[in-house]
Scaffold this active site. Structure first.
Site, PDB file in Angstrom:
ATOM      1  CB  THR A 200      52.990  35.604  41.994  1.00 11.60           C
ATOM      2  OG1 THR A 200      51.844  34.763  42.080  1.00 11.60           O
ATOM      3  CG2 THR A 200      54.010  35.175  43.028  1.00 11.60           C
ATOM      4  NE  ARG A 201      46.536  40.347  42.929  1.00  8.04           N
ATOM      5  CZ  ARG A 201      45.347  39.829  42.635  1.00  8.04           C
ATOM      6  NH1 ARG A 201      44.811  38.911  43.422  1.00  8.04           N
ATOM      7  NH2 ARG A 201      44.694  40.225  41.563  1.00  8.04           N
ATOM      8  CG  HIS A 205      48.583  26.696  38.868  1.00  9.50           C
ATOM      9  ND1 HIS A 205      48.433  25.778  39.883  1.00  9.50           N
ATOM     10  CD2 HIS A 205      47.648  27.671  39.094  1.00  9.50           C
ATOM     11  CE1 HIS A 205      47.448  26.164  40.686  1.00  9.50           C
ATOM     12  NE2 HIS A 205      46.964  27.312  40.239  1.00  9.50           N
ATOM     13  CG  HIS A 208      51.690  30.924  36.740  1.00  8.86           C
ATOM     14  ND1 HIS A 208      50.747  30.077  37.258  1.00  8.86           N
ATOM     15  CD2 HIS A 208      51.007  32.000  36.292  1.00  8.86           C
ATOM     16  CE1 HIS A 208      49.550  30.623  37.152  1.00  8.86           C
ATOM     17  NE2 HIS A 208      49.676  31.790  36.555  1.00  8.86           N
ATOM     18  NE  ARG A 295      44.299  38.636  28.768  1.00  9.50           N
ATOM     19  CZ  ARG A 295      43.127  38.656  29.384  1.00  9.50           C
ATOM     20  NH1 ARG A 295      43.013  38.109  30.592  1.00  9.50           N
ATOM     21  NH2 ARG A 295      42.071  39.200  28.814  1.00  9.50           N
TER      22      ARG A 295
END
Length: 584
Positions: A200-201, A205, A208, A295
């Site tokens: 992740t960057r 939330h 996730h 995605r």
């Protein structure tokens, strides 16, 4: 330290063992003394990130900046010279081979001139920017941040044995900066062999959170939350804020017996499908057996034609082809929606037709919530996270932005910019105006008009603009800025969402007629050389946010067109003054 024979319940590193390039403490002292007599090569921020991860084995089995054989085969076949699958070239650019000789030792230093490593120089080889961009990114479009950045790299790559004296010093979140060996030790103590990694960057939330917990449960294993905190996509939320968010979530909402938060000082390439496999290889070195891919994984956004650089599922498809070879199973990121009547999240393909659902896109988070000062709902994100983001993200009409005028000398940029500055101050925004002529008198005094000096001048303007915008200021830049690549570098530095390129499209013959200084006439007579539009090219923008003409529209009307665009984008609140302005 040889880690080959250490037993772990977790998967073996990629290639069989973890590389370790850090010399023992006793040797480091002598090496540091020796390095004081050596020629130095200063590392860029990207190369410093790469060296740190090379040193601790995150790029295993790669143990140096790539030599030509590895580099060439990675480009053309996505493999190292020995056939091992590896998709991203790890290279060290140098400005010029002058002064560099094979067989010599050189000191590698950071921007503070601190010694990081000593390299025994074994290879010096040239590279082709267009070829590398085409092979690795599938594009030479300069809207791609790395394609633009590569313009600033040195003309040659250098390679050789590395002896790392000490890793780059960090002062933030030290307890979370874990090496592959550290992470493996933690999972060994926890007793897990199945580990799913989450790249992740962005903030995490509720969707996730739910996805990552389900992924760990599905493999009956542990979860590695592994955010990138090196160089990410321009415009991303800073890592300080993101790590604060991750810490809150892991401490309060995840199972401490099966969750590890560790920071990854990676310099991303935004290479989409190729990068997805590279990320999976890196995570194997940290002990992961599974890797979540969403995605448009590692996608750089929109190209010059307004389309995404990569397809939404290209990364998932490529990784699924190679997952057996690299030993990391791809876990596709399933889109989750919230079911308000049941107060839970569910995968979209499992939701019955007609069911009431709720979701908020990333764009809506920025525009409809943070951009308008609205608090994110608790079903979407944890309340602590909503508070952090609200503090970080003022409404759009209070954020910074950059108006970047470009066009030929005499096009009318400065006149429109002066009027625009007044209109913006009339609406309560404080404005910094960076005019090309003024900048050359002060910030860029001493620079000439060679292509290199022109690029340096524009990069200086871009750097100052990026700092102003980062601190919620408004900046207007009005310079010829003739080269498309350099303008796109500035776009990346400022952040694509806050950079508005305005092309003042005035024909050359009109600019010559307006030339009160007689510069065009001197260029025509050959008295000055390298003059844009005469004997040096001007590269018009491919897809500017706004194109202005000055032969049929006055400077005030053009300035008001920009104001209207800013209102449409939420950077300005609509005003009675603006609506009453002349609109011919």
């Amino acid at each position: 330290m040889d880690l080959t024979n250490i037993e772990y319940p977790v998967i073996t590193p990629y290639g069989g063992r973890l590389v370790n390039l850090v010399v023992p403490e006793a040797e480091a002292k002598d090496l540091a003394s020796y390095a004081g007599k050596l020629p130095s090569l200063q590392l860029s921020a990207r190369s410093l990130c790469d060296l740190e991860l090379l040193a601790v084995g995150a790029f295993s089995p790669v143990n140096r900046f790539m030599g030509q054989a590895d580099y060439e085969r990675v480009l053309t076949e996505m493999r190292l010279a020995d056939g091992t699958l590896f998709l991203i070239p790890i290279t060290l650019p140098a400005t010029s081979p002058a002064g560099l000789e094979r067989g010599q030792d050189i000191a590698l230093r950071n921007v503070q001139n601190e010694l990081i490593a000593v390299m025994t120089l074994e290879e010096i080889y040239s590279w082709d920017r267009v070829r590398e961009a085409t092979q690795v990114f599938g594009s030479t479009d300069e809207r791609h941040p790395l394609v633009a950045e590569m313009q600033t790299w040195g003309k040659v790559y250098v390679s050789g044995r590395l002896r790392v004296v000490h890793l780059p010093r960090h002062y933030d979140f030290i307890d979370l900066r874990r090496t592959p060996r550290d992470v493996r030790d933690i999972f060994a103590r926890l007793g897990y062999s199945n580990i799913v990694a989450f790249q992740t960057r962005n903030p995490i939330h509720r969707a996730h959170e739910e996805l990552t917990k389900r992924a760990a449960a599905a493999i009956n294993g542990a979860l590695l939350i592994h955010p990138v905190i090196g160089m990410t996509k321009p415009g991303d939320i800073d890592h300080y804020t993101r790590v604060r968010i991750y810490k809150v979530l892991v401490d309060k909402y995840y199972d401490a017996q099966r969750t590890v938060l560790s920071l990854l000082p990676l310099a991303m390439r935004m290479a989409g499908p190729r990068e997805a496999i590279w990320h999976a290889i890196i995570r194997r070195n940290y002990g992961a057996t599974h890797f979540i891919v969403g995605r448009d994984h590692a996608g750089p956004g929109i190209n010059s034609e307004g389309r995404p650089f990569y397809g939404p599922y290209d990364a998932q498809e490529l990784l699924s082809r190679y997952e057996k070879e690299i030993g990391v199973q791809m876990v596709p990121f399933q889109e989750l929606v919230y079911l308000p009547t049941e107060a839970r999240y569910e995968e979209t393909d499992k939701v019955a037709a007609g069911t009431i659902t709720a979701s908020i896109s990333g764009t809506q988070v920025r525009t409809d919530y943070l951009g308008k000062g609205n608090r994110l709902p608790d079903w979407f994100t944890r309340p602590e996270i909503a508070t952090i983001l609200a503090e970080l993200s003022p409404p759009t009409h209070q954020t910074g932005f950059c108006i970047w005028f470009t066009g030929l000398s005499g096009a009318g940029k400065s006149t429109i910019a002066d009027i625009l500055a007044v209109l913006l101050m009339e609406q309560g925004r404080q404005v910094t105006l960076l005019d090309g002529d003024v900048v050359r008198t002060h910030l860029s005094k001493g620079l000439g008009f060679s292509k290199e000096d022109r690029d340096t001048n524009i990069r200086r303007i871009g750097f100052v603009a990026s700092e102003i915008v980062r601190h919620q200021g408004v900046v207007i830049c009005a310079a010829v800025s003739p080269y498309r690549t350099t303008r796109n570098e500035c776009r990346a530095a400022v952040g694509p969402d806050q950079f508005i390129e305005v092309f003042v499209d005035t024909p050359l013959e009109i600019c010559e007629q307006r030339d009160t200084k007689g510069m065009y006439a001197k260029a025509r007579r050959g008295e000055i050389h390298g003059f844009t539009g005469i004997d040096d090219p001007y590269e018009p923008p491919s897809n500017p946010e706004l194109c202005l003409t000055t032969t049929d529209c006055g400077p005030e009307d053009n300035a008001r067109r920009i104001v209207r665009l800013l209102i449409e984008r939420g950077f300005l609140g609509s005003s009675k003054t603006e609506t009453k302005g002349r609109d011919h």
